[in-house]
Design an enzyme around this catalytic site. Structure first.
Site, PDB file in Angstrom:
ATOM      1  N   TYR A 196       6.063  -9.636   6.812  1.00  0.00           N
ATOM      2  CA  TYR A 196       6.031  -8.182   6.960  1.00  0.00           C
ATOM      3  C   TYR A 196       6.461  -7.832   8.380  1.00  0.00           C
ATOM      4  CZ  TYR A 196       3.446  -6.999   2.653  1.00  0.00           C
ATOM      5  OH  TYR A 196       3.061  -6.793   1.345  1.00  0.00           O
TER       6      TYR A 196
ATOM      7  N   ASP B 177       0.826  -1.208   0.000  1.00  0.00           N
ATOM      8  CA  ASP B 177       0.000   0.000   0.000  1.00  0.00           C
ATOM      9  C   ASP B 177       0.859   1.257   0.000  1.00  0.00           C
ATOM     10  OD1 ASP B 177      -2.442  -1.455   0.149  1.00  0.00           O
ATOM     11  OD2 ASP B 177      -2.126  -1.742   2.305  1.00  0.00           O
TER      12      ASP B 177
END
Length: 249
Positions: free
Chosen positions: A111, A54
């Site tokens: 992540y 994102d």
């Protein structure tokens, strides 16, 4: 002749509106494509990313399948693309693969989310969330994150609108979540085959608020993981999130 090249890419996402090409915004993919086009002097190529990061999210191990219609001298080709790229995007390495290689068929993605709960640092602030409260008890925080490990209904922990729920697989498995302390920073590490839009950032925000006993608690989170209740407005800033590793099957 169709040629497939697997690129390993790193980038500082601060200046980009995510990975995917955007109509009215600059994305990492847009800038990469522009550099490739400058080198090969044609638009006849394709790039496919393994992870749709994102806006403002960084990457140390983004994988990109590049499909072109000639066979280059790989080292010279990659050097030329890197020269055409801005300093905040870099191809770390590349190798030839089958052009039909499935870039989305991953074993897992990792992540990391970085939190500074020590002392504000202007030089690292771009890549972390500054915690304004007292030092985080990582064992206490780990207990809250443990709720999210395994298979759960994550629709209330996603950026999906209610009318999108039926179009996505919202029941997902998170393989592991670790809360670590590394060099006076808290690192929250997520491991799964994939994530829904904003999922990691919404989970972190809710867990931190539960840690502070602010508007949500363990019972609230447990019910939400069963799809009971409603979404909270909490989402942590993107700048602390880094795509750390992608492993293929």
């Amino acid at each position: 002749m169709k040629t497939g090249i697997l690129l390993t890419l790193c980038y500082d996402g601060s200046n980009y509106h995510g990975w995917i090409n955007q109509t009215n915004s600059i994305s990492t993919q847009t800038v990469l494509n522009k550099a490739i086009k400058k080198v090969i002097k044609t638009s006849e190529f394709k790039t496919i990313g393994a992870s749709k990061t994102d806006a403002n999210v960084h990457a140390l191990d983004q994988k990109v399948l590049l499909i072109i219609y000639f066979t280059p001298i790989l080292e010279k080709f990659i050097n030329a693309i890197n020269k055409a790229l801005p300093e905040d995007i870099r191809i770390l390495n590349a190798k030839f693969v089958d052009p039909n290689f499935n870039i989305r068929e991953v074993d897992y993605k990792i992540y990391n989310y970085y939190i500074n709960d020590h002392k504000f640092d202007i030089f690292t602030n771009r890549y972390e969330y500054f915690w304004k409260h007292s030092k985080i008890d990582i064992l206490k925080l780990q207990e809250i994150f443990n709720l999210f490990i395994g298979e759960h209904e994550f629709k209330l922990f996603s950026g999906l609108k209610e009318n999108e729920w039926d179009n996505y697989q919202t029941k997902r498995i998170i393989d592991d979540i670790k809360v670590l302390r590394i060099n006076n920073k808290v690192v929250i590490q997520f491991k799964a085959t994939g994530f829904i839009r904003y999922q990691i950032r919404i989970i972190i925000a809710n867990c931190l608020n539960a840690y502070l006993n602010y508007k949500v608690n363990i019972n609230t989170l447990t019910e939400m993981l069963q799809g009971i209740g409603k979404k909270t407005p909490f989402i942590i800033k993107a700048k602390g999130l880094v795509l750390q590793e992608i492993k293929f099957k």
